[in-house]
Design a protein around this motif. Structure first.
Motif, short mmCIF file in Angstrom:
data_model
loop_
_atom_site.label_atom_id
_atom_site.label_comp_id
_atom_site.label_asym_id
_atom_site.label_seq_id
_atom_site.Cartn_x
_atom_site.Cartn_y
_atom_site.Cartn_z
N THR A 126 1.02 -1.20 -0.02
CA THR A 126 -0.13 0.08 -0.04
C THR A 126 0.80 1.26 -0.20
O THR A 126 0.27 2.46 -0.08
CB THR A 126 -1.07 0.08 1.13
OG1 THR A 126 -0.26 -0.20 2.36
CG2 THR A 126 -1.82 -0.83 1.16
N GLY A 127 2.11 1.27 0.19
CA GLY A 127 3.16 2.07 0.02
C GLY A 127 4.37 1.61 -0.35
O GLY A 127 4.99 0.72 0.24
N GLU A 155 4.81 0.06 3.29
CA GLU A 155 3.47 -0.25 3.86
C GLU A 155 3.23 -1.30 3.14
O GLU A 155 2.87 -1.08 1.90
CB GLU A 155 2.66 0.78 4.27
CG GLU A 155 1.57 0.34 4.98
CD GLU A 155 0.80 1.62 5.46
OE1 GLU A 155 0.69 2.38 6.69
OE2 GLU A 155 0.14 2.18 4.33
N ARG A 182 5.33 -4.18 14.57
CA ARG A 182 4.57 -4.03 13.27
C ARG A 182 5.45 -3.86 12.16
O ARG A 182 5.18 -2.97 11.06
CB ARG A 182 3.94 -2.49 13.39
CG ARG A 182 2.88 -2.34 14.50
CD ARG A 182 1.66 -3.03 14.68
NE ARG A 182 1.07 -2.86 13.56
CZ ARG A 182 -0.15 -3.71 13.37
NH1 ARG A 182 -0.41 -4.70 14.23
NH2 ARG A 182 -0.74 -3.32 12.38
N THR A 183 6.39 -4.72 12.13
CA THR A 183 7.47 -4.49 10.91
C THR A 183 7.62 -5.94 10.06
O THR A 183 7.86 -6.94 11.01
CB THR A 183 8.83 -3.92 11.30
OG1 THR A 183 8.75 -2.75 12.01
CG2 THR A 183 10.03 -3.87 10.14
N HIS A 221 -2.23 -3.01 8.71
CA HIS A 221 -0.95 -2.39 8.30
C HIS A 221 0.07 -2.65 8.87
O HIS A 221 -0.01 -2.66 10.24
CB HIS A 221 -1.20 -1.10 8.01
CG HIS A 221 -2.48 -0.58 6.83
ND1 HIS A 221 -2.15 -0.49 5.48
CD2 HIS A 221 -3.96 -0.69 7.08
CE1 HIS A 221 -3.31 -0.05 5.00
NE2 HIS A 221 -4.32 -0.31 5.85
N PHE A 222 1.05 -2.82 8.04
CA PHE A 222 2.61 -3.11 8.82
C PHE A 222 3.42 -2.24 7.88
O PHE A 222 3.53 -2.17 6.74
CB PHE A 222 2.88 -4.51 8.75
CG PHE A 222 2.12 -5.60 9.66
CD1 PHE A 222 2.67 -5.73 10.74
CD2 PHE A 222 0.86 -6.08 9.07
CE1 PHE A 222 1.72 -6.58 11.48
CE2 PHE A 222 0.03 -6.90 10.05
CZ PHE A 222 0.54 -7.02 11.08
N LEU A 223 4.56 -1.87 8.72
CA LEU A 223 5.64 -1.26 7.96
C LEU A 223 6.60 -2.29 7.15
O LEU A 223 6.58 -3.51 7.90
CB LEU A 223 6.60 -0.57 8.77
CG LEU A 223 6.22 0.75 9.89
CD1 LEU A 223 6.97 1.28 10.87
CD2 LEU A 223 5.67 1.85 8.89
#
Length: 69
Positions: A11-12, A21, A59-60, A32-34
């Motif tokens: 998404t990014g 992302e 979150r990675t 969502h995750f980095l």
């Protein structure tokens, strides 16, 4: 929680030197995750389907393209 092997969507933009992302379906929803590219992986554009190859709580994730282009 075992994230390795799950698929998601960028998404990014993810790429060398970039923190992108991804959204991954997990726990009955989507989160969502980095994201960083897996070693040797190039730039992953928005919309690319990816596989999680490493998870760093909380979150990675490190990801690679799920399919060859």
């Amino acid at each position: 929680m075992d994230m390795v092997g799950l698929t998601g969507r960028v998404t990014g933009t993810v790429g060398p030197g970039l923190v992108g992302e991804v959204i991954v379906r997990i726990r009955g929803g989507a989160e969502h995750f980095l994201a960083h590219p897996a070693p040797g992986e190039g730039r992953l554009a928005v919309g690319t389907v990816v596989t999680v190859v490493e998870y760093l709580p909380p979150r990675t994730v490190y990801v690679m393209a799920a399919y060859d282009a």
